[in-house]
Structures are given as structure tokens and as C-alpha cells.
Design an enzyme around this catalytic site. Structure first.
Site, mmCIF file in Angstrom:
data_model
loop_
_atom_site.group_PDB
_atom_site.id
_atom_site.type_symbol
_atom_site.label_atom_id
_atom_site.label_comp_id
_atom_site.label_asym_id
_atom_site.label_seq_id
_atom_site.Cartn_x
_atom_site.Cartn_y
_atom_site.Cartn_z
ATOM 1 N NE ARG A 219 76.283 36.111 48.464
ATOM 2 C CZ ARG A 219 77.058 35.163 48.975
ATOM 3 N NH1 ARG A 219 77.472 34.166 48.211
ATOM 4 N NH2 ARG A 219 77.433 35.224 50.232
ATOM 5 C CD GLU B 207 47.734 44.020 34.278
ATOM 6 O OE1 GLU B 207 48.396 44.930 33.739
ATOM 7 O OE2 GLU B 207 47.408 44.048 35.476
ATOM 8 C CE LYS C 89 56.145 44.215 32.435
ATOM 9 N NZ LYS C 89 55.571 43.497 33.542
ATOM 10 C CD GLU D 146 58.255 50.923 38.822
ATOM 11 O OE1 GLU D 146 58.291 49.696 38.701
ATOM 12 O OE2 GLU D 146 57.460 51.535 39.548
ATOM 13 N NE ARG E 148 59.141 47.166 34.890
ATOM 14 C CZ ARG E 148 59.769 46.023 35.056
ATOM 15 N NH1 ARG E 148 61.077 45.982 34.961
ATOM 16 N NH2 ARG E 148 59.117 44.922 35.319
ATOM 17 C CG ASN F 46 53.251 51.010 38.516
ATOM 18 O OD1 ASN F 46 53.190 49.789 38.545
ATOM 19 N ND2 ASN F 46 54.336 51.678 38.847
ATOM 20 C CG HIS G 26 48.936 48.172 38.325
ATOM 21 N ND1 HIS G 26 48.327 48.393 37.126
ATOM 22 C CD2 HIS G 26 49.350 46.883 38.302
ATOM 23 C CE1 HIS G 26 48.378 47.289 36.400
ATOM 24 N NE2 HIS G 26 48.988 46.355 37.086
ATOM 25 C CG HIS H 106 47.177 41.659 39.359
ATOM 26 N ND1 HIS H 106 47.674 42.434 40.390
ATOM 27 C CD2 HIS H 106 47.655 42.192 38.220
ATOM 28 C CE1 HIS H 106 48.430 43.373 39.871
ATOM 29 N NE2 HIS H 106 48.447 43.251 38.560
HETATM 30 N N1 LIG Z 1 56.254 40.437 38.123
HETATM 31 C C1 LIG Z 1 55.456 41.252 37.500
HETATM 32 O O1 LIG Z 1 55.902 42.117 36.741
HETATM 33 C C2 LIG Z 1 53.984 41.106 37.692
HETATM 34 C C3 LIG Z 1 53.108 41.828 36.872
HETATM 35 C C4 LIG Z 1 51.736 41.640 37.049
HETATM 36 C C5 LIG Z 1 51.271 40.760 38.015
HETATM 37 N N2 LIG Z 1 52.151 40.090 38.787
HETATM 38 C C6 LIG Z 1 51.686 39.151 39.819
HETATM 39 O O2 LIG Z 1 51.026 38.068 39.171
HETATM 40 C C7 LIG Z 1 50.071 37.506 40.082
HETATM 41 C C8 LIG Z 1 48.765 37.288 39.365
HETATM 42 O O3 LIG Z 1 48.981 36.402 38.287
HETATM 43 P P1 LIG Z 1 47.809 35.506 37.690
HETATM 44 O O4 LIG Z 1 46.640 36.349 37.397
HETATM 45 O O5 LIG Z 1 48.401 34.724 36.602
HETATM 46 O O6 LIG Z 1 47.345 34.645 38.941
HETATM 47 P P2 LIG Z 1 47.700 33.180 39.467
HETATM 48 O O7 LIG Z 1 49.086 32.820 39.208
HETATM 49 O O8 LIG Z 1 47.228 33.157 40.883
HETATM 50 O O9 LIG Z 1 46.759 32.251 38.554
HETATM 51 C C9 LIG Z 1 45.362 32.404 38.615
HETATM 52 C C10 LIG Z 1 44.644 31.048 38.767
HETATM 53 O O10 LIG Z 1 44.680 30.373 37.525
HETATM 54 C C11 LIG Z 1 45.106 29.028 37.713
HETATM 55 N N3 LIG Z 1 45.758 28.652 36.467
HETATM 56 C C12 LIG Z 1 46.909 29.130 35.961
HETATM 57 N N4 LIG Z 1 47.131 28.668 34.730
HETATM 58 C C13 LIG Z 1 46.093 27.840 34.438
HETATM 59 C C14 LIG Z 1 45.732 27.078 33.302
HETATM 60 N N5 LIG Z 1 46.434 27.122 32.182
HETATM 61 N N6 LIG Z 1 44.599 26.329 33.375
HETATM 62 C C15 LIG Z 1 43.828 26.333 34.489
HETATM 63 N N7 LIG Z 1 44.092 27.071 35.572
HETATM 64 C C16 LIG Z 1 45.219 27.817 35.557
HETATM 65 C C17 LIG Z 1 45.989 29.093 38.915
HETATM 66 O O11 LIG Z 1 46.062 27.838 39.522
HETATM 67 C C18 LIG Z 1 45.257 30.124 39.766
HETATM 68 O O12 LIG Z 1 44.216 29.527 40.494
HETATM 69 C C19 LIG Z 1 49.988 38.455 41.252
HETATM 70 O O13 LIG Z 1 50.742 37.930 42.318
HETATM 71 C C20 LIG Z 1 50.659 39.721 40.747
HETATM 72 O O14 LIG Z 1 51.241 40.473 41.766
HETATM 73 C C21 LIG Z 1 53.491 40.243 38.643
#
Ligand SMILES: NC(=O)c1ccc[n+]([C@@H]2O[C@H](COP(=O)([O-])OP(=O)(O)OC[C@H]3O[C@@H](n4cnc5c(N)ncnc54)[C@H](O)[C@@H]3O)[C@@H](O)[C@H]2O)c1
Length: 323
Positions: free
Chosen positions: A84, A148, A190, A200, A204, A208, A211, A228
């Protein structure tokens, strides 16, 4: 404590983190999940629960997410629901995770019907950022994160937008004198928005911006091969729906956005898919209220506001001709 990461990131940074935790008297079990957004699902969450149980995690344990937003969302979701809810720490290693995904407490997994459809609000106890990790991040991933930052500036802070216009190339090269203040400001935006509206209810929603369509693009591509930030950029470069009445963003706003996004090497055109496919994907988006969708429209650089539109209004019949 459990340290959750992906192989690419774990290989470079997990050893160091585990060692420094050990030096501080904390034992951390390293758990890896396969890379890519396709791993952000209930099956991988189930694997994490089993690993947490195997390693004897209890209510007093913590989960550390080391990696990009995918790891943060998945490990955070597991932390939010295991027993939980146990403590959670974010160690983001992508630009996107640093300025966006790690802040705000949203954690989730995807379903085939759409992104982030199953999740929770679970605030991390700590977000620990080391920008040196960005050196190994491929340029395309850096750019997706800057999409972003451009979004945050476009909806909230015209001065930050101007700074991005001045320094785009230096930021992509990780010139730390310019990078640190920009990342700090983007994180602060943010945090400020989330602080005012954690669940939200209103403000918040502005985050989006870009998005609604971006999620549709990601769903249409099956979450594979889409960064993304890319579809966010594609949407930011689209003019606001024509059916929206004044006051629309002043002329030239779309061009300014498009020019800036291009300098970060970001795509500005949506993938070619039939309008019908986009309409269907938009309707599944969880932000739908009945048949209307809360869509974030840009009024000018530095200011955005939510409007309520149907999928057809977002993508008018003339839209297909543009893409
Ligand atoms: N929770 C939230 O508020 C929120 C907001 C925006 C996005 N997201 C989510 O975040 C995700 C996208 O995040 P992302 O763009 O970081 O993608 P990701 O986590 O898939 O990372 C992108 C790639 O970079 C590689 N990588 C990461 N750090 C590295 C480093 N320092 N050196 C070399 N390679 C590295 C990873 O292995 C991966 O292949 C999506 O799932 C999206 O829905 C969440």
C-alpha cells in the site's frame, strides 16, 4: 532498499550509486527492467513486486528509480502500490525525467488502450539530479527532453523562452553555465504548477500543452520507437485548431515555436496516419470529459489556457491536408 534501473543506465551508474549507498550503511538490491516504454506495464510491475518480496522489502524500505521517465513511472507505480505504498526516490538521468517526469508525483503504467491509464499520485521523498549523467544521453534523447522545457517556457515563462532562443545549441552541447539555470527554472515551473494543483483540478492541466495529440501519436505507434518529447514537439509546432475563436496566439507564434524546436533537432510534423485513426486515439485519451476533450491552447508565448473541444474540432477536416 531496491534500486530499479534499465541495463543501459545501470551499466554506467548503478554500481556507483549502490557503492555510495553501501558506504552510507544502506544495502540496495539492484533490479533491472528491459529498456523502452513497452516495459511500462503491469507485467513488469508484477516482476518488481516479486523481486521486492524476494529481497525482503518491508514498509520501512524505499525504492530508488535510476533512469529516465519510464523507470521513474514504473518503479514509482510499484512503490506506490507495494504494501500500500513505500518510500520512493527519483534519480533521473534524462533531461525529460529531470525537468518533468520526476517532479509532481504522477506514477503509472500503460495499457494497450492508452498511456498512463493505471497509476497513482505518489510523491518522491527526494529527487536527486546529477547533470553529469546527461553526457552519455544520446542527442535525440536530450532534444526530446528540451521539448518539455520549450513547452514549460511556452505556457508559463516568456523570459525562459527567450533564453532558449538565445542558447539552444549551447544547451544541446550541455554547456553547464547555461544548462544549470535552464534546468533549475524548468524544474521550478513544474514544481510551482504542481504545488498549486497537485491533483490536476485545474492549473496542472496546463502541463498537458501539446500532450493530447502527443498521447494519440504514441498510442498509434504502439509506444514503440516514439520518444515522448517528439510528438509533444510535433504538436507544439501545429497551429491551434482553427475552429477556436479569438483570442488566439498572435501571428508568428507557431513559427517561433517551430523554429526553436528545429534548433533542438526536434521533429515538427505528425506521422502520416489517417485522420480517423487520430480521432479514435484522441477519444480514448483519459482527459476526455464525455465527448469533449480538455485541450490546452496557447494564447501567447508564456500563457496557455484549457479549452473544451471535441476530437473533430481539434482535428478539423482540413487537418489531413496539412500532414
Ligand atoms: N510522471 C510524469 O509526470 C511524467 C511526465 C512526463 C513523461 N513521463 C513518462 O516518462 C517516459 C519518458 O521518459 P524518458 O524520455 O526519460 O524516456 P526513457 O526513460 O525511456 O529513457 C530514454 C532512453 O534513454 C536511455 N537513458 C536514460 N538515461 C540515460 C543516460 N544518462 N545515458 C544514456 N542513456 C540513457 C534509456 O535507457 C532509454 O533508452 C514516458 O513513459 C512518459 O510517459 C512521465
Amino acid at each position: 532498499m531496491a534500486l530499479v534501473t534499465v541495463p543501459e543506465v545501470g551499466r554506467r551508474y548503478a554500481g556507483k550509486l549502490v557503492r555510495s549507498l553501501r558506504d552510507a550503511g544502506v544495502r540496495a538490491a539492484r533490479i533491472e527492467v528491459p529498456d523502452g516504454d513497452a516495459s511500462k506495464n503491469l507485467r513488469q510491475a508484477g516482476r518488481l513486486f516479486d523481486a521486492f518480496l524476494d529481497h525482503g522489502l518491508d514498509r520501512g524500505s524505499a525504492v530508488v528509480a535510476l533512469g529516465g521517465g519510464m523507470v521513474g513511472d514504473l518503479a514509482g507505480f510499484a512503490a506506490a502500490t507495494f504494501l500500500r505504498g513505500i518510500a520512493f526516490v527519483q534519480v533521473p538521468t534524462t533531461v525529460l525525467a529531470m525537468v518533468d517526469a520526476s517532479i509532481g508525483g504522477k506514477v503509472a503504467v500503460n495499457r494497450p488502450q492508452g498511456k498512463n491509464l493505471v497509476g497513482a499520485f505518489h510523491q518522491p521523498r527526494l529527487v536527486w539530479i546529477d547533470v553529469a549523467t546527461l553526457r552519455s544521453l544520446p542527442r535525440r534523447e536530450r532534444a526530446a527532453g528540451f521539448a518539455e522545457v520549450v513547452k514549460a517556457a511556452a505556457l508559463w515563462d516568456a523570459a525562459l523562452f527567450a533564453r532558449l532562443e538565445r542558447d539552444a545549441e549551447a544547451l544541446m552541447d550541455l554547456d553547464s553555465r547555461r544548462l544549470l539555470p535552464v534546468l533549475q527554472r524548468a524544474c521550478a515551473i513544474k514544481a510551482e504548477v504542481v504545488r498549486r494543483d497537485e491533483r490536476e483540478g485545474g492549473l496542472r492541466m496546463l502541463l498537458n500543452l501539446g500532450h493530447t495529440l502527443a498521447h494519440a501519436v504514441e498510442a498509434l505507434q504502439g509506444y514503440r520507437g516514439v520518444r515522448h518529447g517528439d510528438p509533444v514537439s510535433m504538436r507544439l509546432a501545429l497551429p491551434s485548431p482553427r475552429s477556436l475563436q479569438a483570442p488566439l496566439a498572435p501571428p508568428g507564434t507557431t513559427r517561433r515555436l517551430e523554429a526553436l524546436l528545429r534548433r533542438f533537432g526536434l521533429p515538427t510534423e505528425l506521422p502520416r496516419k489517417p485522420r480517423k485513426a487520430y480521432l479514435e486515439a484522441l477519444r480514448v485519451d483519459k482527459k476526455s470529459l464525455d465527448s469533449r476533450i480538455r485541450y490546452i491552447a496557447l494564447r501567447r508565448i508564456g500563457k496557455a489556457e484549457p479549452v473544451s473541444l471535441t476530437a473533430e474540432e481539434i482535428l478539423p477536416a482540413s487537418w489531413g491536408r496539412r500532414t
